[in-house]
Design an enzyme around this catalytic site. Sequence first.
Site, PDB file in Angstrom:
ATOM      1  CD  GLU A  84       2.000   2.722   4.932  1.00 30.81           C
ATOM      2  OE1 GLU A  84       2.482   3.615   4.218  1.00 30.81           O
ATOM      3  OE2 GLU A  84       1.318   2.982   5.934  1.00 30.81           O
ATOM      4  CG  ASP A 136      -2.721   3.272   6.439  1.00 32.84           C
ATOM      5  OD1 ASP A 136      -1.979   3.348   5.451  1.00 32.84           O
ATOM      6  OD2 ASP A 136      -3.199   4.266   7.016  1.00 32.84           O
TER       7      ASP A 136
HETATM    8  C1  GLC Z   1      -0.493   5.557   4.750  1.00 31.26           C
HETATM    9  C2  GLC Z   1      -1.077   5.597   3.354  1.00 31.26           C
HETATM   10  C3  GLC Z   1      -1.201   7.024   2.917  1.00 31.26           C
HETATM   11  C4  GLC Z   1      -2.110   7.751   3.876  1.00 31.26           C
HETATM   12  C5  GLC Z   1      -1.632   7.586   5.315  1.00 31.26           C
HETATM   13  C6  GLC Z   1      -2.688   8.008   6.288  1.00 31.26           C
HETATM   14  O1  GLC Z   1       0.784   6.028   4.814  1.00 31.26           O
HETATM   15  O2  GLC Z   1      -0.274   4.850   2.485  1.00 31.26           O
HETATM   16  O3  GLC Z   1      -1.675   7.131   1.608  1.00 31.26           O
HETATM   17  O4  GLC Z   1      -2.137   9.122   3.554  1.00 31.26           O
HETATM   18  O5  GLC Z   1      -1.338   6.241   5.635  1.00 31.26           O
HETATM   19  O6  GLC Z   1      -3.690   7.030   6.377  1.00 31.26           O
END
Ligand code: GLC
Length: 649
Positions: free
Chosen positions: A325, A283
């Site tokens: 991500e 993430d």
């Molecule tokens: C990523 C997740 C999102 C979250 C962020 C902080 O972008 O997809 O939903 O708010 O990380 O963890």
Amino acid sequence: MNASPLHLFGQQLLQFANIDATKKDKAFANRFIEHLDTIENLFDEIYSGHPQRNDAFDALLNALIYQYKSRPKNFLKKDEDKAKKGNWFLSNEITGMSLYVDRFAGDINGLKNKLDYFNELGVNFLHLMPVFESPAGESDGGYAVSDFRKVDARFGTNEDLNALIKEMNASNMYLMLDIVLNHTSHHHEWAKKAKAGDPYYQDFFYFFENRDLPNQFDQTMPEIFPESSPGSFTYIPECNKWVMTVFHNYQWDLNYRNPNVFVAMLDNVLHYGNLGVDILRIDAPAFIWKQLGTSCQNLPEAHTLLRLIKQCALVTSPGMALLGEAIVAPKEIIKYFGTDKYVANECDVAYNATQMALQWDALATGDTRVMLAAQHEILQKPYGCTWISYTRCHDDIGLGYDDYMIERAGFNPYHHRTYLKNYFAGWHEGSVAAGALFSVNPKTNDARISGTLASLCGLEKAKDWNSESEIENALRKIILMQAQSMFMGGIPMLFNGDELAYTNDYSYLEDAGKSYDNRWMHRPIMHWDKNENRNIAGSFESRIFKETKKLIATRKALPILSDLKNVIWMTPHNIHVAGFVRTLDNKKIYCLFNYKNTASFITWYAFKEHGERPSKLKNHWTGETCPVGNDNEYFVLSGYSFAILEAVD
Ligand code: GLC
């Protein structure tokens, strides 16, 4: 040749841990020794000058060994099987769904009882939104983790999760879980100790005595949630200090300048590997390195740390692929696959966020030129890596592509973006979309978009208006969007509810822990009685479910649709139509998507640009075969339709 001191040290560690390097554990021992130099080099790129470098490096090597020792035997076997397949995640046979366990099925056991549903649809890969402990009301949908190893009681127990994974393995399903690498919840034990004044744990985060440095950081750090959590620092009264909180004020950024943080989080990564994770979703990796005077995103050190994680995973959990991500600018996303000597050796998978947003652009404008202007960037993805290909996920839609792409298509970027935001928020005259703006920042004029696939495609309003023609358009748009994601290359990832045309769920407004975040409108609670409508002919649910299922099955039957870097974009003979050719050996499939509400015409000449003109085309979507006409005649796509045309002679 004599072994280097590092290798001798590594061999000693293996012996000390009773690793059987000649027989049982030979493959692991070989990987360990083989990757040792690279691991040390990457580690030292970041930590060579750190006073705790040596202890932390030893701890890292021990983590590799001891996590291997606790790796369940069945996953060792699965590692071997995956190694035989090579880059198994490039396959056309994998289709995923991302879901919130509680909103989808109540809890983990409920989800286990729903595995047949995925089988019915053709989904064989699940992304479970964060399931580890996270404080209710301050959880950011689970992305504020207070215990990385304990399943949150709301979802069940660790045993429930293991049982689910066992069942998924038995059904040949793949699993994706998140490691929330950038931050912890302020309820995590590290944060609690830091709050209580323990300097060892304060060094796990970015603590500041006063606002001097935070003020300087703020000058160059973009705000992520400007409405609900402005700025990037939070005052902690318990210790009278400021802590860095880039996302919400309850999400404390981890300090990766401290090697102990890295090692502790790497141990969690490997622990997830041992749970049986097939793809680990890292993430927000773009944020893990902070440097004063920069945006604190996409910095080279963040890539070094990801490469280091990749090397360590290759040693201990080789079957686990890594997804970065990174929802950032197109040029930056590509770098998460690795650059220079690490090309295709950093993250194996990334979200094709650029393409996703461009499809929404095309849907709102009926024009595919901006999409086309971005492809040279998207196509930089190296062979051996793949995309998550998607139209919607749990997050907002950011129009993250570059202004120059919009300019190349002949539009003014400011006006174009304003139009798109107004269109999807439903404010533009004639707009059928029912979305909302998310994270509006008046300082930068930035805003992102929330809303489910169906609501953004117009189904919510069309139902209100009781307009048959608009309902028909909305249903066609839903499948058009899914089809392009499905056939572009990459692992298609559905979001729960989209397979049944769920419109926005406004129940989040009644929950104080969610009402400040309108992303919850597109994270619907599944209603299983309503889901039964998929079996009722003529219902929206039945049409969308059937067609989604057919898309998955169509892709699964065609190995040419594996992600083998085999996409060639067609000349834009018609600005309303996105078209590309997928190739494999001497096979060719033309994929065409009409983003206009009425018919679009493609000259037959288009089909002879990439090698010989076929004499016949078989449409895998309709099942029809048609002869290829003369250059002065046309292939016709009706409004919001698409065609998957295989050259057959
Ligand atoms: C990523 C997740 C999102 C979250 C962020 C902080 O972008 O997809 O939903 O708010 O990380 O963890």
